[in-house]
Design a protein around this motif. Structure first.
Motif, PDB file in Angstrom:
ATOM      1  N   CYS A  47      48.474  47.100  46.479  1.00 40.76           N
ATOM      2  CA  CYS A  47      47.902  46.519  47.703  1.00 40.76           C
ATOM      3  C   CYS A  47      48.712  45.303  48.114  1.00 40.76           C
ATOM      4  O   CYS A  47      48.891  44.384  47.310  1.00 40.76           O
ATOM      5  N   CYS A  83      35.951  46.630  47.982  1.00 32.19           N
ATOM      6  CA  CYS A  83      37.170  47.273  47.495  1.00 32.19           C
ATOM      7  C   CYS A  83      37.346  46.948  46.011  1.00 32.19           C
ATOM      8  O   CYS A  83      36.968  47.709  45.154  1.00 32.19           O
ATOM      9  N   GLY A  84      37.923  45.813  45.724  1.00 28.26           N
ATOM     10  CA  GLY A  84      38.114  45.423  44.328  1.00 28.26           C
ATOM     11  C   GLY A  84      39.348  46.037  43.690  1.00 28.26           C
ATOM     12  O   GLY A  84      39.634  45.798  42.513  1.00 28.26           O
ATOM     13  N   GLY A  85      40.100  46.821  44.459  1.00 28.49           N
ATOM     14  CA  GLY A  85      41.342  47.376  43.927  1.00 28.49           C
ATOM     15  C   GLY A  85      41.103  48.482  42.919  1.00 28.49           C
ATOM     16  O   GLY A  85      40.000  48.654  42.396  1.00 28.49           O
ATOM     17  N   CYS A 129      39.970  37.819  46.948  1.00 28.29           N
ATOM     18  CA  CYS A 129      39.966  38.603  48.188  1.00 28.29           C
ATOM     19  C   CYS A 129      38.572  38.676  48.814  1.00 28.29           C
ATOM     20  O   CYS A 129      37.583  38.936  48.116  1.00 28.29           O
ATOM     21  N   ARG A 133      39.283  48.197  53.197  1.00 22.33           N
ATOM     22  CA  ARG A 133      39.831  47.010  53.873  1.00 22.33           C
ATOM     23  C   ARG A 133      40.660  47.402  55.092  1.00 22.33           C
ATOM     24  O   ARG A 133      40.512  46.811  56.174  1.00 22.33           O
ATOM     25  N   CYS A 171      43.010  40.187  43.953  1.00 27.65           N
ATOM     26  CA  CYS A 171      41.707  40.869  44.067  1.00 27.65           C
ATOM     27  C   CYS A 171      40.553  39.895  43.811  1.00 27.65           C
ATOM     28  O   CYS A 171      39.504  39.984  44.447  1.00 27.65           O
TER      29      CYS A 171
HETATM   30  S1  SF4 Z   1      43.106  45.803  46.413  1.00 27.72           S
HETATM   31 FE1  SF4 Z   1      42.474  43.701  45.907  1.00 27.72          FE
HETATM   32  S2  SF4 Z   1      43.653  42.401  47.298  1.00 27.72           S
HETATM   33 FE2  SF4 Z   1      43.729  44.489  48.124  1.00 27.72          FE
HETATM   34  S3  SF4 Z   1      42.025  44.624  49.601  1.00 27.72           S
HETATM   35 FE3  SF4 Z   1      41.269  45.360  47.633  1.00 27.72          FE
HETATM   36  S4  SF4 Z   1      40.342  43.570  46.629  1.00 27.72           S
HETATM   37 FE4  SF4 Z   1      41.674  42.822  48.297  1.00 27.72          FE
END
Ligand code: SF4
Length: 369
Positions: free
Chosen positions: A360, A339-341, A333, A257, A330
């Protein structure tokens, strides 16, 4: 993580790889992981403050045998159209007297093979030379700070910093691609610039940064805040285009991201992050298969089931590949598919593998307005 620790993102050229990848279809993370980290033993002579395995001085009598390991490697080597990259780690894998046979078996099966030793007196120049002869493709050496003061404090044994520099130079001198692994904790981001210079001077091909998760001994370390994590990732994203090595992250998939935000709207230069259960799997010293080493939930055991069945069919791995199941920020998002954290951090902090990643700071609602 931005990509896998050894070779880069899907389609990236390997540093040393058997055969040619040709024009294979994109990696299907539902069928096979890109990376398997294999904890051959938990024995290790170091006392690292962040050790996820809470490593122990002596080997466990229940460790997988060479025959058991060979059988699983043969199964992994049969996966198609892509075969995972093997990362042999620990504990300290050099604690196993049969390590060279394990590495040779992996190489002979055509698997891209990496080894991640601890820096102890066992890691001699001769051992590293032997890995070159065996056809190992990458060696990673951990260096957690640009000075002995920082690194030795982190690793718990004085003198480890100088020994790590010597080991890294030995890897390069023997013609093996070097990866430097650096733990990022609440105490270390301020030294990123000088650490980057050290990685460059060592001639590393890759710099991989592990954003510490509060598991194992790291439970006693101060938690990595969202602000510190973000500032480190922004620094790395700005540094990456001119760095003479590839930069990857572990337990910080939001690097995707951050890079996309810096690159501008519509820029999505890489595929989804390779991370726990989605392109990545971990086999522990007893044969338990987990999504990664920082998410200590076993989905099965290679002593009783095929590895591929655990990876493809276990409810744990399946849910980790389904971004629509994510919760909190998440779950809302726009970057959740790439990503998905960190699921391991979410679990360590909240006990919920699907919760938002607390490291995040991204606010999806702000991005939508
Ligand atoms: S960690 Fe979660 S909130 Fe942060 S960019 Fe990844 S998916 Fe989005």
């Amino acid at each position: 993580m931005a990509t896998h620790p050894v070779l880069g993102g899907p389609g990236s050229p390997p540093t040393r790889t058997p055969g040619s990848p040709g024009t294979r279809p994109p990696w299907d993370f539902g069928q096979a992981p890109m990376l398997i980290a294999w904890e051959l033993t938990r024995a290790c002579a170091l006392k690292c403050r962040h050790c996820r395995a809470t490593a122990i001085p002596a080997r466990n009598a229940g460790e997988l045998s060479l025959a058991e390991i060979s059988r699983v490697l043969e199964e992994v080597a049969d996966l198609r159209p892509h075969r995972p990259i093997m990362i042999f780690t620990g504990g300290d894998p050099t604690e196993r007297p049969d390590l060279s046979e394990i590495l040779a078996r992996s190489v002979s099966l055509g698997l891209v093979t990496a080894v991640s030793p601890s820096v102890t007196p066992r890691l001699t120049d001769g051992v590293i030379a032997g890995w070159t002869r065996a056809g190992v493709h990458t060696v990673s050496i951990s260096i957690d700070g640009p000075t002995a003061e920082v690194h030795d404090h982190f690793r718990g044994v004085p003198g480890t910093f100088e020994a790590s520099l010597a080991a890294a130079r030995s890897v390069v001198a023997h013609g093996l691609p070097l990866q430097v692994n650096t733990s990022v904790s609440a105490e270390t981001p301020g030294s990123l610039e000088s650490m980057a210079a050290l990685v460059r001077d060592l001639g590393a091909r890759r710099w991989e940064l592990f954003f510490v998760i509060g598991t194992g001994r790291a439970r006693d370390l101060p938690a990595l805040s969202a602000e510190v994590t973000e500032s480190a990732l922004v620094w790395l994203a700005r540094h990456a285009p001119t760095a003479p090595y590839r930069i990857t992250t572990v337990a910080a998939p939001q690097f995707r991201r951050v890079r996309e935000e810096l690159a501008g709207p519509g820029q999505r230069p890489e595929g989804p992050a390779v991370k726990e259960g989605r392109g990545f799997a971990f086999i522990d010293h007893l044969g338990n298969v987990a999504p990664n080493g920082y998410l200590p939930l076993a989905a099965g055991n290679v002593r009783g089931e095929p590895f591929s069945a655990i990876y493809r069919e276990s409810p744990l791995f399946r849910v980790l590949r389904d971004a629509s199941q994510l919760r909190g920020r998440c779950g809302r998002c726009p970057f959740r598919e790439v990503c998905g954290g960190s699921r391991a951090r979410a679990y360590a902090v909240t006990g919920d593998i699907l919760a938002e990643d607390p490291a995040c700071p991204f606010r999806p609602e702000m991005a939508a307005t």
